[in-house]
Design a protein around this motif. Structure first.
Motif, PDB file in Angstrom:
ATOM      1  N   LEU A 123       0.843  -1.194   0.000  1.00  0.00           N
ATOM      2  CA  LEU A 123       0.000   0.000   0.000  1.00  0.00           C
ATOM      3  C   LEU A 123       0.876   1.241   0.000  1.00  0.00           C
ATOM      4  O   LEU A 123       1.898   1.310   0.680  1.00  0.00           O
ATOM      5  CB  LEU A 123      -0.917   0.012   1.231  1.00  0.00           C
ATOM      6  N   GLY A 124       0.492   2.250  -0.770  1.00  0.00           N
ATOM      7  CA  GLY A 124       1.246   3.497  -0.792  1.00  0.00           C
ATOM      8  C   GLY A 124       1.524   3.985  -2.195  1.00  0.00           C
ATOM      9  O   GLY A 124       0.872   3.590  -3.168  1.00  0.00           O
ATOM     10  N   LEU A 125       2.532   4.860  -2.301  1.00  0.00           N
ATOM     11  CA  LEU A 125       2.892   5.522  -3.559  1.00  0.00           C
ATOM     12  C   LEU A 125       4.166   4.891  -4.107  1.00  0.00           C
ATOM     13  O   LEU A 125       5.136   4.687  -3.360  1.00  0.00           O
ATOM     14  CB  LEU A 125       3.097   7.015  -3.309  1.00  0.00           C
ATOM     15  N   TRP A 126       4.167   4.607  -5.429  1.00  0.00           N
ATOM     16  CA  TRP A 126       5.278   3.883  -6.040  1.00  0.00           C
ATOM     17  C   TRP A 126       5.639   4.490  -7.394  1.00  0.00           C
ATOM     18  O   TRP A 126       4.801   5.114  -8.051  1.00  0.00           O
ATOM     19  CB  TRP A 126       4.921   2.402  -6.238  1.00  0.00           C
ATOM     20  N   GLN A 127       6.890   4.267  -7.785  1.00  0.00           N
ATOM     21  CA  GLN A 127       7.363   4.684  -9.104  1.00  0.00           C
ATOM     22  C   GLN A 127       7.775   3.431  -9.887  1.00  0.00           C
ATOM     23  O   GLN A 127       8.681   2.710  -9.477  1.00  0.00           O
ATOM     24  CB  GLN A 127       8.552   5.635  -8.992  1.00  0.00           C
ATOM     25  N   PRO A 128       7.100   3.144 -11.002  1.00  0.00           N
ATOM     26  CA  PRO A 128       7.477   1.958 -11.784  1.00  0.00           C
ATOM     27  C   PRO A 128       8.797   2.179 -12.511  1.00  0.00           C
ATOM     28  O   PRO A 128       9.120   3.296 -12.929  1.00  0.00           O
ATOM     29  CB  PRO A 128       6.310   1.803 -12.767  1.00  0.00           C
TER      30      PRO A 128
END
Length: 559
Positions: free
Chosen positions: A172-177
Motif C-alpha cells: 500500500l502506498g505511492l510507487w514509481q514503476p
C-alpha cells in the motif's frame, strides 16, 4: 503452544489448521464435542480464586474471564489486528469470542478504511463495477464483470483482514514503476474489498490545469474464502491472472501470466492507435511536428516491452513546514515536445527542488529538473521592458555572477578554516571569540526586500504584472498574467539519452499557491506547472531523513 489460534491466518495457527484438515470425520466430531473450557482457562480461574482466599480482608477481584461477552467484544475490537492471534491463544473463551465478525469488521475499517457491508453485494460491487466496466474499460460488460465478483455472501471480515489486507499491507502506498527514463506514478490503495494499483497519468498536452487521469494496473481480492487472487488489468480483454512478488523492503514486482490479453486483433497498428488516443488524446495525423511524432513512437515501442512484468519502488510525498514558500507536493508541468510530466516540488532549507516522477529520454525520471535559490529574489523589468528578452537575460546573468562569487568566497573560507590550528579544548575559535555570535545575514546574502528570513519570503497577494518575453516559446499560452515573486534558479538540460547534462540559469516564477513557472534562458522556453490535487493514501514519509534518502535512491537509478 497449548491452545490453537484457529481464527487467523497470521502466526503459527496455520500448521494447526492443516492438522485439522487432515483429521477424519470421527476425530472432527470428537473435537467438536470438547468442553468450552481448557486447562489454561481453569488454571487462570483457579489462580484468581486462590488470590482471593489469602489471609487478611478479602479484596474483590474481577478477571477478564468474568466479563460479559459483549464487553469483551468491544475491548478486543479496539486492539490492533496483529495482536488478536496471540490473544486467541490465551483460552478457549477468548478464542471463541474472537470468532465474532464485528471485531474484524472494525479492524478492517479503522486500519484499512474498509466500510462496505459484505452482505450487500449491490453496495459493495457498484463502485468497482462502474470504474472497470463503464469508465475505464467499456469492452468489459457489466454482466461479465458480475461473474468474477467475489462470493461476498459466504465471506467473513476475518478472512478479508488476514488473507487480503494484512498479507498485502506492505504494497500500500505511492510507487514509481521502473520503465526506463519514463517512470510513472502508482498509488496502491484499499478500494472497497479490493486492493487496487491505480496508475496516475497527466492530462492531455497542453491542458496542464486539467485533473489527472488514472487507470487500474492490477487488483487483489478474495475470490473464495482464505484465497487471495491477483489479477492483471492491463489490456482490453478484462481482468486476467497475474502475480505479485515482494522483492525486498520498499520494492515489489508484478507479472502477467496471460499476456495474450494485452494483444489486439488488429495487431500492433491498432494497439498503437489505441495507446495514442489514451496517452495523448489525438491521432498521429493530428501531430504535425515531426520530432514530436518520433518521440511518441519511441515511447510506445519502449513502454510496450514492460506490459508483462514491472518493478516498483516506493516514493513519498515531501514533508511540509510552516515556513515553506508554498505547500510542497506533486505538480504537472509542460516539457515541450515531450508533453506533460509529473514533478515533485520539495523544500530543503533555502532551496527548492523539482524532481521528475515521470521523465523523457533527455531528462529521465528521478532527476532534479529545476533547483531554486530562495535567497536570491529577481526583480522583473519594468512593464515597458517585460517583452524584452535581453533585459530579462541581463538581470538573471547578474544574479548568476553574484551566486558564483558567493560560492567562491564560501570555498575559500572553508579552506582557511581547515588550515587554521584547532583551538584548545573549551576555547571558541578565534574568529568567533573576536566577533561573537553572528547577527543578521551573512556576507554576500541578498536578503529579500521588506524583511529577513523565511517570513520575508512569504508570497504577497497583490502580485505584479507578468508576460513572457518575445521569443520565449510556451506549450500553453493560457498562463497567469500576474505573479507574486520570482527567484533565481537553474534548470537541467541534456542531450538524448541523458548525455552531457548541465545546469543552466533560469527564472522561477511563483503565480499562486497552486501554480508556478520556469523560464529556461538557454532554451528560450517556458514551463508551466499546476498542482496535482488528487489525494494519495499511505504516501507520507516516516521522517525527513527517509524522504531525502528516497530522493537519492530514485536519482541514482538514472544517473
Amino acid at each position: 503452544m497449548a491452545v490453537c489460534a484457529r481464527l487467523c491466518g497470521v502466526g503459527p495457527s496455520r500448521g494447526c489448521r492443516r492438522r485439522q484438515h487432515r483429521r477424519g470425520p470421527a476425530e472432527a466430531a470428537a473435537a467438536d464435542s470438547e468442553p468450552d473450557t481448557d486447562p489454561e482457562e481453569e488454571r487462570i480461574e483457579a489462580g484468581a480464586a486462590l488470590a482471593g482466599s489469602g489471609p487478611g480482608p478479602s479484596v474483590p477481584r474481577c478477571s477478564l474471564l468474568e466479563l460479559p461477552p459483549e464487553l469483551l467484544v468491544e475491548i478486543f475490537a479496539s486492539l490492533p489486528g496483529t495482536d488478536l492471534p496471540s490473544l486467541a491463544q490465551v483460552c478457549t473463551k477468548f478464542r471463541r469470542i474472537l470468532h465474532t465478525d464485528t471485531i474484524w469488521r472494525r479492524r478492517c475499517r479503522e486500519e484499512y478504511g474498509v466500510c462496505e457491508n459484505l452482505r450487500k453485494l449491490e453496495i459493495t460491487g457498484v463502485s468497482c463495477r462502474d470504474v472497470y466496466a463503464k469508465r475505464i474499460n467499456p469492452r468489459v460488460k457489466s454482466g461479465r464483470f458480475m461473474k468474477i465478483l467475489p462470493d461476498y455472501e459466504h465471506m467473513e471480515y476475518r478472512d478479508v483482514y488476514t488473507c487480503l489486507l494484512h498479507r498485502y499491507r506492505h504494497i500500500l502506498g505511492l510507487w514509481q514503476p521502473d520503465i526506463g527514463p519514463y517512470g510513472g506514478l502508482l498509488n496502491v490503495v484499499v478500494d472497497g474489498l479490493f486492493i487496487i494499483g491505480w496508475m496516475y497519468l497527466p492530462p492531455h498536452d497542453p491542458h496542464v490545469d486539467d485533473p489527472m487521469r488514472f487507470k487500474p494496473l492490477f487488483r487483489i481480492h478474495l475470490m473464495e474464502r482464505k484465497s487471495a487472487t491477483v489479477e492483471c488489468m492491463y489490456g482490453h480483454k478484462g481482468p486476467h491472472h497475474g502475480h505479485i512478488q515482494i522483492v525486498k523492503k520498499d520494492e515489489f514486482s508484478t507479472k502477467c501470466n496471460q499476456t495474450d490479453h494485452h494483444r489486439m486483433s488488429g495487431g500492433r497498428q491498432e494497439e498503437f492507435r489505441t495507446w495514442l488516443r489514451e496517452e495523448w488524446g489525438r491521432t498521429l495525423e493530428d501531430i504535425f511536428h515531426e520530432h514530436m511524432q518520433e518521440l511518441i513512437l519511441m515511447k510506445f515501442i519502449y513502454t510496450s516491452q514492460y506490459d508483462n512484468c514491472l518493478t516498483y519502488r516506493r516514493i513519498y510525498l515531501p514533508p511540509s513546514h510552516p515556513d515553506d514558500l508554498i505547500k510542497p507536493g506533486l505538480f504537472k508541468g509542460t516539457y515541450g515536445s515531450h508533453g506533460l510530466e509529473i514533478v515533485m516540488l520539495s523544500f530543503h532549507g533555502r532551496r527548492a527542488r523539482g524532481t521528475k516522477i515521470t521523465g523523457d529520454p533527455n531528462i529521465p525520471a528521478g532527476q532534479q529538473t529545476v533547483e531554486v535559490d530562495l535567497r536570491h529574489r529577481i526583480q522583473l523589468p519594468e512593464a515597458e521592458n517585460l517583452h524584452n528578452f535581453n533585459e530579462l537575460s541581463r538581470v538573471v546573468l547578474e544574479v548568476r555572477e553574484q551566486v558564483r562569487q558567493e560560492q567562491q568566497r564560501q570555498q575559500e573560507g572553508a579552506q582557511e578554516d581547515s588550515q587554521d590550528p584547532a583551538p584548545p579544548a573549551g576555547e571558541p575559535p578565534a574568529k568567533e571569540a573576536a566577533a561573537g555570535p553572528a547577527e543578521g545575514p551573512a556576507e554576500g546574502h541578498q536578503e529579500p526586500e521588506g524583511g529577513s528570513g523565511a517570513a520575508a519570503q512569504q508570497p504577497t497577494e497583490s502580485g505584479q504584472p507578468f508576460v513572457l518575453p518575445v521569443g520565449v516559446s510556451s506549450r500553453n499560452e493560457d498562463y497567469p498574467r500576474a505573479c507574486r515573486m520570482c527567484f533565481y534558479g537553474t534548470g537541467l538540460i541534456a542531450g538524448h539519452g541523458f548525455t552531457s547534462p548541465e545546469r543552466t540559469p533560469g527564472v522561477f516564477i511563483l503565480f499562486d499557491d497552486d501554480r508556478f513557472g520556469f523560464i529556461w534562458l538557454e532554451l528560450k522556453s517556458f514551463s508551466l506547472y499546476s498542482r496535482v490535487k488528487a489525494t494519495f493514501q499511505n504516501a507520507d514519509a516516516p521522517s525527513p531523513q527517509a524522504f531525502d534518502e528516497m530522493l537519492k535512491n530514485i536519482q541514482s537509478l538514472t544517473s
